[in-house]
Design an enzyme around this catalytic site. Structure first.
Site, PDB file in Angstrom:
ATOM      1  N   GLU A 262      82.693  49.697  41.010  1.00 29.09           N
ATOM      2  CA  GLU A 262      83.441  48.666  41.748  1.00 29.09           C
ATOM      3  C   GLU A 262      84.924  48.664  41.393  1.00 29.09           C
ATOM      4  O   GLU A 262      85.444  47.673  40.880  1.00 29.09           O
ATOM      5  CB  GLU A 262      82.864  47.283  41.415  1.00 29.09           C
ATOM      6  CG  GLU A 262      81.392  47.126  41.680  1.00 29.09           C
ATOM      7  CD  GLU A 262      80.824  45.837  41.065  1.00 29.09           C
ATOM      8  OE1 GLU A 262      81.496  45.212  40.214  1.00 29.09           O
ATOM      9  OE2 GLU A 262      79.717  45.466  41.438  1.00 29.09           O
ATOM     10  N   PRO A 263      85.620  49.762  41.642  1.00 25.83           N
ATOM     11  CA  PRO A 263      87.044  49.758  41.297  1.00 25.83           C
ATOM     12  C   PRO A 263      87.854  48.903  42.271  1.00 25.83           C
ATOM     13  O   PRO A 263      87.572  48.887  43.469  1.00 25.83           O
ATOM     14  CB  PRO A 263      87.448  51.234  41.438  1.00 25.83           C
ATOM     15  CG  PRO A 263      86.484  51.800  42.434  1.00 25.83           C
ATOM     16  CD  PRO A 263      85.197  51.018  42.292  1.00 25.83           C
ATOM     17  N   ARG A 301     101.310  37.679  38.116  1.00 26.16           N
ATOM     18  CA  ARG A 301     100.814  38.465  36.972  1.00 26.16           C
ATOM     19  C   ARG A 301     101.770  38.467  35.761  1.00 26.16           C
ATOM     20  O   ARG A 301     101.307  38.315  34.627  1.00 26.16           O
ATOM     21  CB  ARG A 301     100.471  39.894  37.399  1.00 26.16           C
ATOM     22  CG  ARG A 301      99.414  39.959  38.517  1.00 26.16           C
ATOM     23  CD  ARG A 301      98.836  41.356  38.715  1.00 26.16           C
ATOM     24  NE  ARG A 301      98.050  41.746  37.565  1.00 26.16           N
ATOM     25  CZ  ARG A 301      98.428  42.641  36.681  1.00 26.16           C
ATOM     26  NH1 ARG A 301      99.565  43.271  36.835  1.00 26.16           N
ATOM     27  NH2 ARG A 301      97.665  42.920  35.650  1.00 26.16           N
ATOM     28  N   TYR A 305      99.714  36.915  32.829  1.00 24.90           N
ATOM     29  CA  TYR A 305      99.128  37.876  31.880  1.00 24.90           C
ATOM     30  C   TYR A 305     100.177  38.583  31.027  1.00 24.90           C
ATOM     31  O   TYR A 305      99.829  39.470  30.239  1.00 24.90           O
ATOM     32  CB  TYR A 305      98.357  38.977  32.620  1.00 24.90           C
ATOM     33  CG  TYR A 305      97.332  38.493  33.610  1.00 24.90           C
ATOM     34  CD1 TYR A 305      96.105  37.990  33.190  1.00 24.90           C
ATOM     35  CD2 TYR A 305      97.569  38.575  34.974  1.00 24.90           C
ATOM     36  CE1 TYR A 305      95.166  37.572  34.112  1.00 24.90           C
ATOM     37  CE2 TYR A 305      96.633  38.162  35.895  1.00 24.90           C
ATOM     38  CZ  TYR A 305      95.434  37.652  35.461  1.00 24.90           C
ATOM     39  OH  TYR A 305      94.504  37.247  36.366  1.00 24.90           O
ATOM     40  N   CYS A 331     110.641  26.249  40.350  1.00 28.16           N
ATOM     41  CA  CYS A 331     111.195  25.363  39.336  1.00 28.16           C
ATOM     42  C   CYS A 331     110.352  25.314  38.078  1.00 28.16           C
ATOM     43  O   CYS A 331     109.699  24.294  37.783  1.00 28.16           O
ATOM     44  CB  CYS A 331     111.359  23.970  39.928  1.00 28.16           C
ATOM     45  SG  CYS A 331     112.469  24.029  41.315  1.00 28.16           S
ATOM     46  N   GLU A 332     110.297  26.417  37.378  1.00 27.03           N
ATOM     47  CA  GLU A 332     109.614  26.503  36.087  1.00 27.03           C
ATOM     48  C   GLU A 332     110.318  27.573  35.282  1.00 27.03           C
ATOM     49  O   GLU A 332     110.637  28.634  35.824  1.00 27.03           O
ATOM     50  CB  GLU A 332     108.154  26.965  36.246  1.00 27.03           C
ATOM     51  CG  GLU A 332     107.287  26.002  36.963  1.00 27.03           C
ATOM     52  CD  GLU A 332     105.843  26.070  36.489  1.00 27.03           C
ATOM     53  OE1 GLU A 332     105.594  26.531  35.356  1.00 27.03           O
ATOM     54  OE2 GLU A 332     104.983  25.659  37.264  1.00 27.03           O
ATOM     55  N   TYR A 360      96.083  42.324  42.986  1.00 24.22           N
ATOM     56  CA  TYR A 360      96.243  41.018  42.346  1.00 24.22           C
ATOM     57  C   TYR A 360      97.678  40.499  42.503  1.00 24.22           C
ATOM     58  O   TYR A 360      98.180  39.784  41.646  1.00 24.22           O
ATOM     59  CB  TYR A 360      95.827  41.072  40.875  1.00 24.22           C
ATOM     60  CG  TYR A 360      94.404  41.598  40.699  1.00 24.22           C
ATOM     61  CD1 TYR A 360      93.328  40.840  41.135  1.00 24.22           C
ATOM     62  CD2 TYR A 360      94.161  42.852  40.144  1.00 24.22           C
ATOM     63  CE1 TYR A 360      92.035  41.325  41.019  1.00 24.22           C
ATOM     64  CE2 TYR A 360      92.860  43.341  40.021  1.00 24.22           C
ATOM     65  CZ  TYR A 360      91.804  42.575  40.461  1.00 24.22           C
ATOM     66  OH  TYR A 360      90.527  43.041  40.345  1.00 24.22           O
TER      67      TYR A 360
HETATM   68  N1  LLP Z   1      83.710  43.956  39.696  1.00 23.90           N
HETATM   69  C1  LLP Z   1      83.679  42.704  39.224  1.00 23.90           C
HETATM   70  C2  LLP Z   1      82.390  42.017  39.104  1.00 23.90           C
HETATM   71  C3  LLP Z   1      84.883  42.067  38.838  1.00 23.90           C
HETATM   72  O1  LLP Z   1      84.837  40.831  38.359  1.00 23.90           O
HETATM   73  C4  LLP Z   1      86.109  42.758  38.971  1.00 23.90           C
HETATM   74  C5  LLP Z   1      87.379  42.130  38.583  1.00 23.90           C
HETATM   75  C6  LLP Z   1      86.090  44.070  39.494  1.00 23.90           C
HETATM   76  C7  LLP Z   1      84.872  44.641  39.836  1.00 23.90           C
HETATM   77  C8  LLP Z   1      87.344  44.878  39.708  1.00 23.90           C
HETATM   78  O2  LLP Z   1      88.082  45.099  38.555  1.00 23.90           O
HETATM   79  P1  LLP Z   1      89.349  46.056  38.656  1.00 23.90           P
HETATM   80  O3  LLP Z   1      88.843  47.452  38.939  1.00 23.90           O
HETATM   81  O4  LLP Z   1      90.223  45.576  39.744  1.00 23.90           O
HETATM   82  O5  LLP Z   1      89.994  45.937  37.351  1.00 23.90           O
HETATM   83  N2  LLP Z   1      93.689  39.029  38.182  1.00 23.90           N
HETATM   84  C9  LLP Z   1      93.585  39.995  37.103  1.00 23.90           C
HETATM   85  C10 LLP Z   1      92.367  40.877  37.250  1.00 23.90           C
HETATM   86  C11 LLP Z   1      91.067  40.113  37.370  1.00 23.90           C
HETATM   87  C12 LLP Z   1      89.863  40.983  37.549  1.00 23.90           C
HETATM   88  C13 LLP Z   1      88.645  40.190  37.840  1.00 23.90           C
HETATM   89  N3  LLP Z   1      87.467  40.950  38.110  1.00 23.90           N
HETATM   90  C14 LLP Z   1      94.870  40.796  37.014  1.00 23.90           C
HETATM   91  O6  LLP Z   1      95.771  40.579  37.809  1.00 23.90           O
HETATM   92  O7  LLP Z   1      95.041  41.622  36.109  1.00 23.90           O
END
Ligand code: LLP
Length: 401
Positions: A262-263, A301, A305, A331-332, A360
């Site tokens: 699940e990328p 982000r 983060y 305004c922060e 994201y």
């Molecule tokens: N599968 C599941 C169940 C997930 O919860 C996620 C991400 C993914 C796949 C995909 O992960 P990826 O390949 O995109 O890393 N907002 C944060 C990232 C939150 C990810 C949440 N879950 C950021 O901006 O870094």
């Protein structure tokens, strides 16, 4: 760094669509998909929609043959609308409502990843009411540290996600005994922005042992879903997914099961940038501020983060280099897109590209400070089109009554 985005095209987009604007490259998106396909020729690759659920992006990815990983009824709706076949959609998430579970059953998604005993009961009740069998996958929390930012680490015991291996076994037995639940898969998602294959290898070994043990107890799964999370460093190429494939081999080679991955970020992040214009320059104390028209409501982000997205002027001036705090109009004090950004001193009106913003970025944007959300543009070769219009002021109040 901007080589994937023709300069003239970016300038034309800024002039015609305005700024801030998210710009995505179809070519880069498809290049990332090809890289995954080469590394995982047999697996079902389910794009994690949360990274970038924009219709323009998702239609392209659906056409390229990917499946989708969705985590809400809203994402499922978008996935179907973008053309992902239900048989290639997996539904994850720790708090799916009965209405969402019912929607997923009605649409006949491939798998529903349940994350707790109570959710399994809810799914059974919903399936019974519908008179169907739900294909269940159980999300396992393998208690493995993916060594990433704590907000996006999900596979350690003590996080809200999944259940332990031993509880998963109980849930699978429970499902196997039900007339409305069919145990189909097991799921692990360790976290996000993971840069080493080690945690995946550990998870794949644990998963393989677990699935074998289940099979010997008579519960034979058809899918092993190892989640997403493969890192994409801001401003850098993604590490080759071949390393990920090697790490996941133990889970990929189980007899009778198909691997799912699940990328999200690694497909979408490098394919997008946020184009913003410099409004003003100012100094406060010894700090040089560059006030841009993009803010934390557009790209949260960096503030949330501490991520560092490279910020590059489209046409660097022949001026001395400096170090700038790139901030937005919100305004922060926490509203920044970059701190200590090195670049040649720009001038008001100059365009800046915030790189690696395809994942994201827009998906986490908000209307904070009553700022209409940015537009989105998809570039294909030298052609481009708006795939989401900029919100208007009226859009801000449209739902109010
Ligand atoms: N599968 C599941 C169940 C997930 O919860 C996620 C991400 C993914 C796949 C995909 O992960 P990826 O390949 O995109 O890393 N907002 C944060 C990232 C939150 C990810 C949440 N879950 C950021 O901006 O870094």
């Amino acid at each position: 760094m901007l080589d994937k985005f023709p300069l003239k095209t970016l300038e034309e987009i800024a002039a015609r669509v305005g700024t801030p604007v998210y710009v995505y490259s179809a070519d880069v998106l498809l290049r990332q998909v090809r890289a995954y396909r080469r590394a995982f020729p047999e697996a079902l690759i389910c794009y994690a929609m949360k990274a970038n659920p924009s219709g323009g992006v998702c239609r392209l990815l659906a056409r390229s043959g990917l499946g989708a990983d969705v985590v809400s009824g809203g994402e499922l709706f978008r996935a179907l609308r973008a053309g992902f076949p239900p048989g290639r959609i997996v539904f994850s998430g720790v708090g799916k409502t009965r209405e969402e579970l019912d929607f997923a059953l009605a649409k006949k998604v491939l798998l529903i990843n349940v994350e707790s005993a109570q959710e399994l009961e809810a799914l059974e009740a919903v399936a019974r009411r519908r008179g169907v069998m739900a294909r269940v996958s159980v999300r396992i929390n393998p208690d493995i540290d993916p060594r990433t930012h704590k907000f996006i680490s999900t596979g350690k015991s003590g996080s809200k996600f999944g259940v332990s291996f031993s509880e998963a076994e109980v849930l699978f037995r429970r499902a196997a005994a039900s007339s409305y639940l069919f145990p189909s898969g097991a799921h692990i998602h360790l976290g996000s922005q993971i840069h080493s294959a080690g945690p995946y290898a550990q998870a794949a070994r644990a998963m393989a042992a677990f699935v074998r043990r289940l099979a010997s107890a008579g519960i034979k799964l058809s899918y092993v879903d190892m989640g997403g999370g493969w890192g994409a460093r801001e401003g850098a190429e993604m590490a080759p997914p071949a390393a990920l494939a090697r790490a996941l081999a133990p889970a990929a080679s189980l007899p009778g099961t198909r691997l799912i991955i699940e990328p999200g970020r690694s497909i979408a992040a490098p394919a997008g940038l946020l184009l913003t214009r410099v409004l003003y320059m100012k100094k406060s104390g010894r700090k040089d501020f560059l006030v841009a028209d993009a803010a934390m409501n557009d790209l949260v982000r960096p503030a949330f983060y501490g991520s560092r997205h490279p910020i590059v002027p489209l046409r660097p001036r022949a001026a001395p280099a400096g170090s700038f705090a790139v901030v937005g109009p919100v305004c922060e004090t926490g509203d920044f897109i970059g701190t200590d950004v090195a670049m040649r001193r720009p001038e008001p009106g100059d365009l800046l590209a915030v790189m690696s913003a395809g994942a994201y970025g827009m998906s986490m944007s908000s209307n904070y400070n009553s700022r209409p959300r940015a537009a989105e543009v998809l570039v294909t070769g030298r052609a481009w089109k708006v795939v989401r219009r900029r919100e208007s002021r009226l859009d801000l109040v449209r739902q109010e009554c």
